[in-house]
Design a protein around this motif. Structure first.
Motif, short mmCIF file in Angstrom:
data_model
loop_
_atom_site.label_atom_id
_atom_site.label_comp_id
_atom_site.label_asym_id
_atom_site.label_seq_id
_atom_site.Cartn_x
_atom_site.Cartn_y
_atom_site.Cartn_z
N ARG A 57 0.72 -1.18 0.60
CA ARG A 57 0.02 -0.35 0.16
C ARG A 57 0.89 1.40 0.69
N PHE A 58 2.08 1.61 -0.09
CA PHE A 58 3.26 2.42 0.16
C PHE A 58 4.01 2.42 -0.04
N MET A 59 4.25 1.59 -0.70
CA MET A 59 5.22 1.47 -2.12
C MET A 59 5.34 2.67 -2.87
N GLY A 60 6.89 3.51 -2.82
CA GLY A 60 6.53 4.55 -3.61
C GLY A 60 6.05 5.57 -3.33
N PHE A 61 5.86 5.45 -2.04
CA PHE A 61 5.02 6.60 -1.28
C PHE A 61 6.63 6.97 -0.36
N ASP A 62 6.55 9.08 -0.67
CA ASP A 62 7.22 9.58 0.28
C ASP A 62 6.90 10.44 1.11
N GLY A 63 5.55 10.16 1.47
CA GLY A 63 4.79 10.61 2.75
C GLY A 63 2.95 10.35 2.40
N VAL A 64 2.98 10.73 3.66
CA VAL A 64 1.14 9.97 3.59
C VAL A 64 0.64 11.52 4.17
N TYR A 65 -1.02 11.62 3.78
CA TYR A 65 -2.00 12.53 4.45
C TYR A 65 -2.61 11.16 5.41
N LEU A 66 -3.12 12.10 6.68
CA LEU A 66 -3.72 10.72 7.45
C LEU A 66 -5.09 10.36 7.02
N ASN A 85 11.81 10.63 16.23
CA ASN A 85 12.78 10.05 16.55
C ASN A 85 13.38 8.81 17.21
N SER A 86 11.87 8.02 16.77
CA SER A 86 11.83 5.98 16.93
C SER A 86 12.58 5.41 15.94
N ARG A 87 13.21 6.43 14.70
CA ARG A 87 14.17 6.08 13.32
C ARG A 87 15.43 5.30 14.05
N ALA A 88 14.99 5.72 15.70
CA ALA A 88 16.49 5.39 15.96
C ALA A 88 16.74 3.75 17.11
N ILE A 89 15.30 3.78 16.67
CA ILE A 89 15.00 2.46 17.46
C ILE A 89 15.26 0.76 15.54
N LEU A 90 16.34 -0.24 15.72
CA LEU A 90 16.92 -0.85 15.17
C LEU A 90 16.17 -2.32 14.94
N MET A 91 15.24 -2.22 14.60
CA MET A 91 14.27 -2.59 14.32
C MET A 91 14.28 -3.18 12.98
N THR A 92 13.91 -4.32 11.75
CA THR A 92 14.20 -4.94 10.72
C THR A 92 12.57 -4.70 10.23
N ASN A 93 12.67 -4.64 8.64
CA ASN A 93 11.51 -4.55 8.27
C ASN A 93 10.46 -3.15 8.24
N LEU A 94 10.97 -2.22 8.78
CA LEU A 94 10.71 -0.79 8.63
C LEU A 94 10.67 0.26 8.05
N LYS A 95 9.71 1.13 7.60
CA LYS A 95 10.32 1.79 7.46
C LYS A 95 9.16 3.11 7.80
N TYR A 96 9.88 4.28 7.54
CA TYR A 96 9.23 5.36 8.42
C TYR A 96 8.30 6.30 7.26
N LEU A 97 7.32 6.58 7.22
CA LEU A 97 7.18 8.15 6.59
C LEU A 97 6.45 9.56 7.22
N PRO A 98 6.66 10.40 5.94
CA PRO A 98 6.79 11.75 6.57
C PRO A 98 4.91 11.68 7.07
N ILE A 99 4.15 12.33 7.98
CA ILE A 99 2.86 12.79 7.80
C ILE A 99 2.81 14.36 7.12
N LEU A 100 2.38 14.20 6.09
CA LEU A 100 2.20 15.64 5.19
C LEU A 100 1.49 16.12 6.06
N ASP A 101 0.33 15.99 6.56
CA ASP A 101 -1.07 16.74 7.01
C ASP A 101 -0.02 18.30 8.53
#
Length: 309
Positions: free
Chosen positions: A174-183, A245-261
């Motif tokens: 659902r989020f392949m190629g997304f650079d950010g999402v809206y609520l 700052n939660s990106r500092a948690i080193l957990m596999t299979n995660l990615k973080y997307l900016p929220i654009l709102d």
């Protein structure tokens, strides 16, 4: 980059001469020139106009000079305050919400320990509202929290607004190629929130953010802490809105997307008892200011470097 670099650069700018600056600093001119060159190499752009007499700064150099002066001024004030506070055996009890250990809090505590090596700092994890009662009862001296509240017995200082991001599984189609999402993109998705107890919690804060944007998420699931929320996401179950700052948690299979709102952020507050703002608290505030100034300087220099390239 360290404080010595800042001190050397300020001297060269104010004296407009390497020769005069070296005399002011009581060092030879060649080592001073090498230090300035090292600083420019680290930043990746020139700070001084080569060949000008007297020496002039570049636009970036003038910008750097102004910030360097502010940082050194903060450091000098901290040194004076530290000497007044002294290094006798004292204890500072600090309440904090767990997610702040992933950000600047460890650096703040580390720098504060260096200023007062004789101090005993006791770190106590507790929610923001728990900190309110702990401050009143004397269980803690200061608190670092996220939620907003108002109480005349407690002074709160907003340190920063930290952006919130969406944690998703890195292979979620659902989020392949997304650079950010809206609520509005995720309002119907399974959303892990935390904690799962209490009325005024980070989970309710997230629900209020949706409400402020006219949205009502109906598939919210609750866990006790951020690690469990991210663990569920990493296992392919839903998603979670977390501080950047939660990106500092080193957990596999995660990615973080900016929220654009607009305005989707979590405030970070420093709290202490009203009237209890002596030199001890002021020194802590100066430490925080010093760290934030250094970070802001590096961010602005990086932006300047990118714009000039």
């Amino acid at each position: 980059m360290d404080l010595r670099h800042l001190k050397y650069f300020i001297a060269v700018v104010e004296e407009q001469s390497f020769t005069k600056a070296s005399k002011r600093l009581f060092i030879a001119q060649p080592p001073l020139s090498r230090q300035i060159q090292s600083l420019e190499d680290e930043l990746g752009l020139p700070l001084l106009e080569r060949g000008s007499r007297p020496i002039q700064t570049t636009e970036a150099g003038q910008f750097f000079y102004q910030y360097a002066k502010r940082i050194l001024s903060s450091m000098e004030q901290m040194v004076l305050m530290t000497k007044r506070v002294g290094q006798t055996a004292q204890t500072l009890k600090v309440g904090f919400v767990g997610s702040l250990l992933l950000g600047l809090l460890p650096q703040i505590i580390y720098e504060f320990r260096k200023l007062l090596p004789g101090i005993n700092i006791e770190l106590i994890e507790m929610g923001t509202l728990e900190q309110l009662e702990a401050l009143k009862s004397g269980k803690i001296d200061v608190g670092f929290g996220r939620l907003k509240f108002s109480d005349p017995a407690i002074t709160r200082i907003l340190l920063r607004d930290e952006p919130l991001v969406l944690a998703v599984h890195e292979h979620d189609p659902r989020f392949m190629g997304f650079d950010g999402v809206y609520l509005s993109d995720i309002v119907d998705e399974a959303l892990w929130c935390y904690p799962n107890t209490g009325q005024q919690t980070f989970a309710n804060y997230i629900k209020n953010i949706f409400a402020e944007h006219g949205l009502n998420p109906k598939n919210i699931k609750y866990v006790s802490n951020i690690q469990l929320a991210l663990g569920m996401v990493a296992s392919g179950e839903g998603m979670s809105i977390v501080p950047q700052n939660s990106r500092a948690i080193l957990m596999t299979n995660l990615k973080y997307l900016p929220i654009l709102d607009a305005g989707v952020a979590s405030p970070i507050f420093l709290s202490f008892r009203s009237g209890d703002d002596g030199e001890f608290i002021q020194l802590l505030l100066k430490t925080i200011e010093f760290i934030y100034q250094k970070i802001e300087l590096n961010e602005q220099i990086n932006l300047k470097s990118c714009s000039d390239s």
